[in-house]
Design a protein around this motif. Structure first.
Motif, mmCIF file in Angstrom:
data_model
loop_
_atom_site.group_PDB
_atom_site.id
_atom_site.type_symbol
_atom_site.label_atom_id
_atom_site.label_comp_id
_atom_site.label_asym_id
_atom_site.label_seq_id
_atom_site.Cartn_x
_atom_site.Cartn_y
_atom_site.Cartn_z
ATOM 1 N N ALA A 217 0.826 -1.222 0.000
ATOM 2 C CA ALA A 217 0.000 0.000 0.000
ATOM 3 C C ALA A 217 0.855 1.265 0.000
ATOM 4 N N ARG A 218 2.066 1.174 0.537
ATOM 5 C CA ARG A 218 2.918 2.376 0.600
ATOM 6 C C ARG A 218 3.241 2.918 -0.789
ATOM 7 N N PHE B 248 1.002 3.085 -3.129
ATOM 8 C CA PHE B 248 -0.251 3.595 -3.680
ATOM 9 C C PHE B 248 -0.751 4.841 -2.946
ATOM 10 N N LEU B 249 -0.375 4.995 -1.687
ATOM 11 C CA LEU B 249 -0.940 6.053 -0.845
ATOM 12 C C LEU B 249 -0.281 7.401 -1.134
ATOM 13 N N ASP C 10 -2.494 9.775 -5.419
ATOM 14 C CA ASP C 10 -3.294 8.755 -4.737
ATOM 15 C C ASP C 10 -3.643 7.686 -5.781
ATOM 16 N N PHE D 155 -4.733 4.688 -5.410
ATOM 17 C CA PHE D 155 -6.007 3.990 -5.176
ATOM 18 C C PHE D 155 -7.136 4.748 -5.870
ATOM 19 N N ARG E 228 -9.285 -3.523 0.474
ATOM 20 C CA ARG E 228 -8.132 -3.388 1.360
ATOM 21 C C ARG E 228 -8.095 -4.446 2.465
ATOM 22 N N VAL F 41 -5.119 -4.560 -2.107
ATOM 23 C CA VAL F 41 -3.819 -4.308 -1.450
ATOM 24 C C VAL F 41 -4.049 -4.426 0.052
ATOM 25 N N SER G 197 -1.642 -4.912 2.739
ATOM 26 C CA SER G 197 -0.667 -4.561 3.771
ATOM 27 C C SER G 197 0.166 -3.392 3.269
ATOM 28 N N ALA G 198 0.743 -2.653 4.225
ATOM 29 C CA ALA G 198 1.494 -1.450 3.858
ATOM 30 C C ALA G 198 2.740 -1.822 3.061
#
Ligand SMILES: [Zn+2]
Length: 332
Positions: free
Chosen positions: A7-8, A10-11, A20, A22, A34, A50, A52-53
């Motif tokens: 996720a890191r 994508f954020l 962003d 996502f 998520r 996704v 996990s970070a």
């Protein structure tokens, strides 16, 4: 269908460019999920999941430390369910990517649990091929890592049940254990945390080795050309380095913390699998098998050296264009 961790990447709050991703995927028609529950409820045909970070958690932490997220088998089954509706066929890659990480860390318990998770995912894929016999399933590995072995305990190699039961007693990956060790102040705490998660009571001199690896990144042994500290040093003492009580020692050995160069197995099942020769083959041969299974044709693109230099130069804006063009292996 894209399912996994990271996720890191994508954020907006974690990206250098502030995008962003996502939101971008949602705007592009993808359902974004998520959690494992959201995945189970989704019936989207274009799907980004996704969970996990960073990397997906080790299966050992997912099942015994509630690290969250769906299993590899769950993701495989969901992806196959979506893609089976595709009229033009599909290519799905299912990767048990953390077996490699566990072996870099010399974490036998984490490695075995992720291999079992891979085995469950493979069972899902095998059942799919049985129900859809026009599908080719290829199982392969890009390389092996660590050169790990779980020996038996006792006089004979074959007496390995005890050794496996001791590995089974681990309730967390080295990552999870090390995160706790980083908060310790005393060797007594190191001994207690390692015992709580592995059942192995390391000796004070072994705790010192782990402590030195934690604090200063010092390797357990000058002979260990390993680079994943303090994990490799934790492995060194857990598996009997620098002493240890024989009755509770984990009879495990790793040759390295790096990738290893041995041959790896390849297996094929389903449509066209008989074309795969029982032989040593180059990894690149698998691409050809996949093409023929799909009925697709492909030729690697070729450009002149001059065109490559120009394109790389424009793309990078650097004087490294020449060496980059050569590194990409252009044909003249
Ligand atoms: Zn690796």
């Amino acid at each position: 269908v894209l399912l996994g961790g990271g996720a890191r990447h994508f954020l907006a709050t974690r990206r250098d460019d502030g995008r962003d991703l996502f939101a971008d995927y949602a705007a592009g028609g993808y359902a974004v999920v998520r959690t494992a529950d959201e995945l189970a409820r989704s019936n989207a045909s274009r799907l980004l999941g996704v969970f996990s970070a960073d990397h997906m958690p080790f299966e050992l932490d997912r099942t015994r430390q509630n690290a969250g997220g769906p299993s590899l088998a769950t993701m495989a089954a969901h992806a196959l369910g979506v893609l089976s509706g595709s009229e033009r066929g599909f290519v799905l890659q299912i990767e048990a990517g953390r077996v490699d990480h566990a072996n870099h860390k010399n974490d036998m318990a984490a490695s075995l649990h992720d291999m079992m998770a891979a085995d469950e995912a493979l069972a899902v894929a095998l059942r799919y091929v049985d129900a859809h016999p026009d599908t080719l399933l290829l199982m392969a590995s890009d390389h092996a890592t660590g050169g790990g072995v779980a020996y038996g305990v006792g006089t004979f190699y074959r007496n390995s049940t005890n050794a496996l039961e001791r590995i089974e007693a681990h309730d967390a990956s080295f990552d999870h254990i090390v995160a706790q060790l980083r908060r310790t102040r005393t060797r007594g705490e190191i001994i207690e945390i390692v015992r709580a998660h592995t059942g192995v009571e390391v000796l004070p001199n072994q705790a010192e080795i782990v402590e030195r690896a934690l604090r200063d990144g010092i390797r357990a042994s000058i002979h260990m050309a390993y680079n994943d500290q303090p994990h490799n040093s934790l492995a060194h003492v857990l598996y009997g380095g620098a002493g240890g009580r024989l009755p509770e020692r984990l009879n495990v050995n790793f040759s390295t913390g790096q990738h290893s160069a041995g041959v790896v197995p390849v297996a094929a099942y389903g449509a066209g699998s008989s074309e795969l020769a029982l032989d040593m083959i180059d990894n690149t041969a698998l691409f050809g098998y996949m093409l023929s299974a799909l009925g697709a044709e492909h030729e690697n693109p070729v450009m002149s050296e001059e065109a490559a230099r120009q394109q790389v130069g424009e793309a990078t804006g650097t004087r490294e264009a020449d060496s980059l063009a050569l590194a990409y292996g252009v044909h003249s």
